[in-house]
Design a protein around this motif. Structure first.
Motif, PDB file in Angstrom:
ATOM      1  N   THR A  43       3.126  -3.178  -7.040  1.00  0.00           N
ATOM      2  CA  THR A  43       2.424  -3.217  -8.318  1.00  0.00           C
ATOM      3  C   THR A  43       1.059  -2.557  -8.169  1.00  0.00           C
ATOM      4  OG1 THR A  43       1.297  -5.328  -7.910  1.00  0.00           O
ATOM      5  CG2 THR A  43       3.541  -5.427  -8.818  1.00  0.00           C
ATOM      6  N   GLU A  44       0.481  -2.166  -9.296  1.00  0.00           N
ATOM      7  CA  GLU A  44      -0.851  -1.572  -9.256  1.00  0.00           C
ATOM      8  C   GLU A  44      -1.878  -2.574  -8.733  1.00  0.00           C
ATOM      9  OE1 GLU A  44      -1.995   0.236 -12.908  1.00  0.00           O
ATOM     10  OE2 GLU A  44      -0.146   1.413 -13.095  1.00  0.00           O
ATOM     11  N   HIS A  45      -1.716  -3.841  -9.089  1.00  0.00           N
ATOM     12  CA  HIS A  45      -2.635  -4.877  -8.607  1.00  0.00           C
ATOM     13  C   HIS A  45      -2.580  -4.973  -7.084  1.00  0.00           C
ATOM     14  CE1 HIS A  45      -4.804  -8.647  -8.240  1.00  0.00           C
ATOM     15  NE2 HIS A  45      -3.794  -9.129  -7.535  1.00  0.00           N
ATOM     16  N   MET A  54      -1.612  -2.667  -5.008  1.00  0.00           N
ATOM     17  CA  MET A  54      -2.079  -1.425  -4.399  1.00  0.00           C
ATOM     18  C   MET A  54      -3.604  -1.418  -4.277  1.00  0.00           C
ATOM     19  SD  MET A  54      -0.980   2.486  -5.314  1.00  0.00           S
ATOM     20  CE  MET A  54      -1.867   2.577  -6.872  1.00  0.00           C
ATOM     21  N   GLU A  55      -4.279  -2.115  -5.189  1.00  0.00           N
ATOM     22  CA  GLU A  55      -5.741  -2.148  -5.194  1.00  0.00           C
ATOM     23  C   GLU A  55      -6.289  -3.348  -4.417  1.00  0.00           C
ATOM     24  OE1 GLU A  55      -7.746   0.092  -6.486  1.00  0.00           O
ATOM     25  OE2 GLU A  55      -6.236   1.343  -7.455  1.00  0.00           O
ATOM     26  N   ALA A  57       3.166   6.843  -7.560  1.00  0.00           N
ATOM     27  CA  ALA A  57       3.461   5.581  -8.236  1.00  0.00           C
ATOM     28  C   ALA A  57       3.484   4.478  -7.186  1.00  0.00           C
ATOM     29  CB  ALA A  57       4.807   5.654  -8.952  1.00  0.00           C
ATOM     30  N   PRO A  58       2.963   3.299  -7.499  1.00  0.00           N
ATOM     31  CA  PRO A  58       2.964   2.202  -6.521  1.00  0.00           C
ATOM     32  C   PRO A  58       4.386   1.815  -6.125  1.00  0.00           C
ATOM     33  CG  PRO A  58       1.585   1.680  -8.429  1.00  0.00           C
ATOM     34  CD  PRO A  58       2.360   2.903  -8.777  1.00  0.00           C
ATOM     35  N   LYS A  83       0.812  -1.209   0.000  1.00  0.00           N
ATOM     36  CA  LYS A  83       0.000   0.000   0.000  1.00  0.00           C
ATOM     37  C   LYS A  83       0.853   1.271   0.000  1.00  0.00           C
ATOM     38  CE  LYS A  83      -3.764  -2.407   0.155  1.00  0.00           C
ATOM     39  NZ  LYS A  83      -4.642  -2.481  -1.029  1.00  0.00           N
ATOM     40  N   VAL A 118       3.393   4.100  -1.515  1.00  0.00           N
ATOM     41  CA  VAL A 118       3.516   4.737  -2.827  1.00  0.00           C
ATOM     42  C   VAL A 118       4.754   5.616  -2.851  1.00  0.00           C
ATOM     43  CG1 VAL A 118       1.032   4.723  -3.299  1.00  0.00           C
ATOM     44  CG2 VAL A 118       2.052   6.678  -2.105  1.00  0.00           C
TER      45      VAL A 118
END
Length: 236
Positions: free
Chosen positions: A160-162, A164-165, A156-157, A146, A148
Motif C-alpha cells: 500500500t502507499e501507506h 511504502m511511506e 506502483a506500490p 518497500k 514496487v
C-alpha cells in the motif's frame, strides 16, 4: 522428545548452474559439503549423517569427512529433479537397511556459516513446540512493503502507499527462509510429500549465519565472514 533416530540428510549433486561444481567450492579451505557434514556430526541431536550424491568426487570427499554416502540415481540429479524425491529415495534406502528415522534434518551445503548449535536448536524447537516441522529463518533484508512494481503508468506500490511511506519500525517484522536448516518428522513428510508440515515453527538465525551460496558474490561474502569469525575466535 524423540524416541527414534534423527537423521541429517545432505543433498549434494555434482551439477549446478550459477557456480560450477558448487558443492565442492571452498570456504575457509573446506568444501561446502564438508562444512555441512561437520556441522551435522557436531550436532548433539543428530544420530546419523547421510550425503546423497551421484558424483564420485563429492562421494569421496563426504566419506573422508565422516558421512555415509547414499548413491543418488542420475534422474534425481538433474536441474529439474525435486528435492522431495531425493529425500524419499534416501529414506527408502535407509528403510531397506532397517533404519527408520523419526526426524529428518535437511542441510543444504550452500549454508557454510550454519553451526551445529543451529541444528540442535532447530531440532529441540521441534520437540518443545510439538511441531511437525521447523524451518530456519532470518529477518528480511528489505521489507516487502518497500517493493514496487514497474507498470506502464510508472511505479506502483507492491503493498500500500501507506506502507511504502512508513518507517521500518512501523512495519510488521517479516522473515524469510534462509535455507540453512529444515527439520521435519519423517512420517509427516512422507504423508504430505513436502517439508512444510503444520504446525511449523521458525528457528531464528542472524543474517551473518544465513548466507546462502547461490552466485559467486555469495561465495566471496561467505569467505570474508568465515575469516572474520575465525579471527574473533582466535583472539584471547
Amino acid at each position: 522428545m524423540t524416541s527414534g533416530p534423527v537423521v541429517a540428510i545432505i543433498p549434494a549433486r555434482g551439477g549446478s548452474k550459477g557456480i560450477p561444481r558448487k558443492n565442492l567450492q571452498t570456504v575457509g579451505g573446506l568444501p561446502l559439503v564438508t562444512h555441512a557434514i561437520r556441522a551435522a556430526l557436531n550436532a548433539r541431536t543428530v544420530d546419523h549423517v547421510i550425503v546423497s550424491t551421484e558424483d564420485a568426487e563429492i562421494a569421496a570427499v563426504s566419506r573422508a569427512a565422516g558421512a555415509r554416502v547414499i548413491e543418488r540415481p542420475h534422474e534425481l540429479a538433474s536441474d529439474t529433479a525435486k528435492g522431495e524425491m531425493v529425500l524419499k529415495q534416501v529414506l527408502a534406502t535407509l528403510g531397506d537397511d532397517g533404519l527408520v528415522p523419526e526426524v529428518v534434518v535437511l542441510l543444504q551445503p550452500t549454508s557454510p556459516l550454519r553451526q551445529a548449535d543451529d541444528i540442535d536448536g532447530a531440532v529441540k524447537l521441534l520437540w518443545e513446540k510439538n511441531a511437525e516441522s521447523v524451518f530456519s529463518i532470518t529477518e528480511v533484508d528489505h521489507h516487502p512493503a518497500k517493493y514496487v512494481r514497474l507498470t506502464s503508468a510508472g511505479l506502483a506500490p507492491f503493498g500500500t502507499e501507506h506502507e511504502m511511506e512508513a518507517r521500518r519500525d512501523q512495519l510488521e517484522p517479516l522473515y524469510r527462509q534462509n535455507g540453512a536448516v529444515y527439520v521435519v518428522r519423517a512420517k509427516a513428510f512422507l504423508e504430505a510429500g513436502q517439508l512444510f508440515c503444520r504446525p511449523c515453527a521458525g528457528y531464528l538465525m542472524d543474517r551473518e549465519s544465513s548466507v546462502d551460496i547461490d552466485e559467486p558474490l555469495d561465495l566471496q561474502l561467505a569467505e570474508l565472514l568465515f575469516a572474520a569469525n575465525a579471527k574473533r575466535q582466535a583472539q584471547p
